[in-house]
Motif scaffolding. Structure first.
Motif, PDB file in Angstrom:
ATOM      1  N   GLU A  81       0.798  -1.210   0.000  1.00 54.46           N
ATOM      2  CA  GLU A  81       0.000   0.000   0.000  1.00 54.46           C
ATOM      3  C   GLU A  81       0.839   1.273   0.000  1.00 54.46           C
ATOM      4  OE1 GLU A  81      -2.464  -0.451   3.407  1.00 54.46           O
ATOM      5  OE2 GLU A  81      -3.671  -2.037   2.526  1.00 54.46           O
TER       6      GLU A  81
ATOM      7  N   GLY B 111       3.788   6.626  -3.774  1.00 52.42           N
ATOM      8  CA  GLY B 111       4.320   7.977  -3.796  1.00 52.42           C
ATOM      9  C   GLY B 111       5.659   7.978  -4.516  1.00 52.42           C
TER      10      GLY B 111
ATOM     11  N   LYS C  59       3.544   6.939   3.154  1.00 53.77           N
ATOM     12  CA  LYS C  59       3.897   7.089   1.754  1.00 53.77           C
ATOM     13  C   LYS C  59       5.341   6.643   1.543  1.00 53.77           C
ATOM     14  CE  LYS C  59       0.102   8.863   0.013  1.00 53.77           C
ATOM     15  NZ  LYS C  59      -0.606   8.226  -1.125  1.00 53.77           N
TER      16      LYS C  59
ATOM     17  N   ASP D 164      -1.423  19.072  -7.486  1.00 51.73           N
ATOM     18  CA  ASP D 164      -1.500  17.689  -7.029  1.00 51.73           C
ATOM     19  C   ASP D 164      -0.175  17.163  -6.517  1.00 51.73           C
ATOM     20  OD1 ASP D 164      -4.175  17.549  -7.773  1.00 51.73           O
ATOM     21  OD2 ASP D 164      -3.702  16.918  -9.814  1.00 51.73           O
TER      22      ASP D 164
ATOM     23  N   ASP E 138       0.258   9.830  -5.280  1.00 54.71           N
ATOM     24  CA  ASP E 138      -0.535   8.656  -5.622  1.00 54.71           C
ATOM     25  C   ASP E 138       0.074   7.837  -6.758  1.00 54.71           C
ATOM     26  OD1 ASP E 138      -2.490   9.262  -3.669  1.00 54.71           O
ATOM     27  OD2 ASP E 138      -3.353  10.763  -5.011  1.00 54.71           O
ATOM     28  N   THR E 139       1.320   8.120  -7.074  1.00 55.66           N
ATOM     29  CA  THR E 139       2.021   7.393  -8.131  1.00 55.66           C
ATOM     30  C   THR E 139       2.962   6.386  -7.514  1.00 55.66           C
ATOM     31  OG1 THR E 139       1.928   9.336  -9.565  1.00 55.66           O
ATOM     32  CG2 THR E 139       3.547   7.629 -10.127  1.00 55.66           C
ATOM     33  N   GLU E 140       2.998   5.173  -8.070  1.00 58.03           N
ATOM     34  CA  GLU E 140       3.907   4.172  -7.545  1.00 58.03           C
ATOM     35  C   GLU E 140       5.350   4.569  -7.825  1.00 58.03           C
ATOM     36  OE1 GLU E 140       3.085   0.209  -8.747  1.00 58.03           O
ATOM     37  OE2 GLU E 140       1.008   0.227  -8.020  1.00 58.03           O
TER      38      GLU E 140
END
Length: 332
Positions: A31, A34, A287, A305, A328-330
């Motif tokens: 989970e 970031g 994160k 963002d 929210d980016t891997e």
């Protein structure tokens, strides 16, 4: 002949269960997202304990210290072009551990420490004219390592150190250039805390009181002037959460998409982890850790963002690197 078939069936069932557990999408490691990206290096000298504020999609960074000299210079960062531009110098004495916030399209900077004196003078920056104007002094005692935030066009300063640890809380009204004392912060006295605003509510957390790192989180409602305690930053087995890695001093905070972020700082050593707060659920999620050097007394802000973090000190070295977080980016 039935027993071998039963044993085979049991073995297949066990193998399936183990596979299902290994693929559990609630695994905390799965989970953590970031993506941190190095951006254009801060163009001023390397420093720690600087301040920052944002206006109309741009960020403004200045003041601070390199451990010997104190600074008055200020710089504007434009994310669209990833560039820095020097703006008018801060007109007050050079300082560090000041506070800054935006209200009504103007930047405000005040308090801090010049290496000898604790300060309470207060200034407004207008990006349209690139000019600073001195405003009414902060009405509380001269101090440093306080927090500043803005809610609904008004500014707030509280906590910090004036020779003693503080928990008082003051509101600044730009329309009248006046300060009004509000109900004191709900938690213990402290310095080196962080603050942010979400949905018209102010939050103050972390920091230390006489060397003891604080674990409480408080929300301030300006309409009712009430402080409400939220979940503590501890390992709470009864409520099935563990936020015990979050307490720290001299961290950075910023807001992206109405969620509050806390990163870096120090607690028995410099830290690089990053956490995000969801106010509607009163929960924290980790994160991807910051990819630069672990540090304290950095600056942080949100634009659009994305979050941005830079400067600070490792304890022996002042820094001028600058990083962007796509929360929210891997991570690549």
């Amino acid at each position: 002949m039935k027993r071998p078939r039963l044993l085979l069936w049991l073995l297949l069932l066990l193998t399936w269960n183990l596979t299902a557990c290994n693929n559990d999408d609630t695994d905390p490691d799965d989970e953590i997202v970031g993506d941190w990206t190095s951006r254009s290096q801060f163009e001023g000298l390397a420093r720690s304990a600087a301040v920052s504020f944002t206006i109309n999609g741009k960020a403004y960074v200045g003041l601070g210290t390199d451990g010997t000299d104190k600074f008055q210079d200020f710089w504007e960062y434009t994310p669209a072009t990833n560039t820095w531009r020097q703006i008018a110098d801060f007109p007050g004495v050079a300082r560090y551990q000041a506070v800054a916030f935006e209200a009504g399209g103007k930047g405000y900077v005040g308090t801090g420490y010049d290496g000898v004196n604790r300060l309470k003078d207060f200034y407004q920056y207008d990006p349209a004219t690139n000019k600073w104007t001195q405003k009414a002094d902060f009405a509380g005692s001269a101090r440093y390592a306080a927090v500043g935030l803005s809610i609904d066009g008004k500014g707030y300063i509280g906590t910090g150190y004036d020779g003693n640890f503080k928990k008082d809380f003051w509101q600044y009204d730009p329309s009248t250039d006046t300060w009004t004392q509000k109900p004191s912060f709900g938690g213990n006295k402290r310095l080196g805390a962080v603050a942010f605003t979400l949905d018209g509510t102010g939050y103050i957390l972390t920091g230390s009181d006489n060397g003891l790192v604080q674990t409480d989180v408080w929300a301030y409602n300006p309409a009712t002037e009430q402080w409400t305690e939220r979940r503590t930053l501890t390992n709470n087995t009864d409520e099935d959460y563990d936020y015990s890695a979050l307490p720290r001093t001299n961290a950075v905070s910023f807001v992206v998409n109405n969620q509050g972020y806390v990163a870096l700082g120090t607690n028995s050593g410099n830290l690089s982890d990053c956490w995000v707060y969801n106010p509607s659920e009163d929960t924290w999620t980790q994160k991807t850790s910051f990819e630069g050097a672990a540090r304290t007394q950095a600056i942080g802000f949100g634009l659009g963002d994305l979050g941005y973090v830079g400067l600070g000190t490792t304890g022996s070295t002042r820094l001028d690197d600058f990083w962007q977080l796509a929360p929210d980016t891997e991570s690549e």
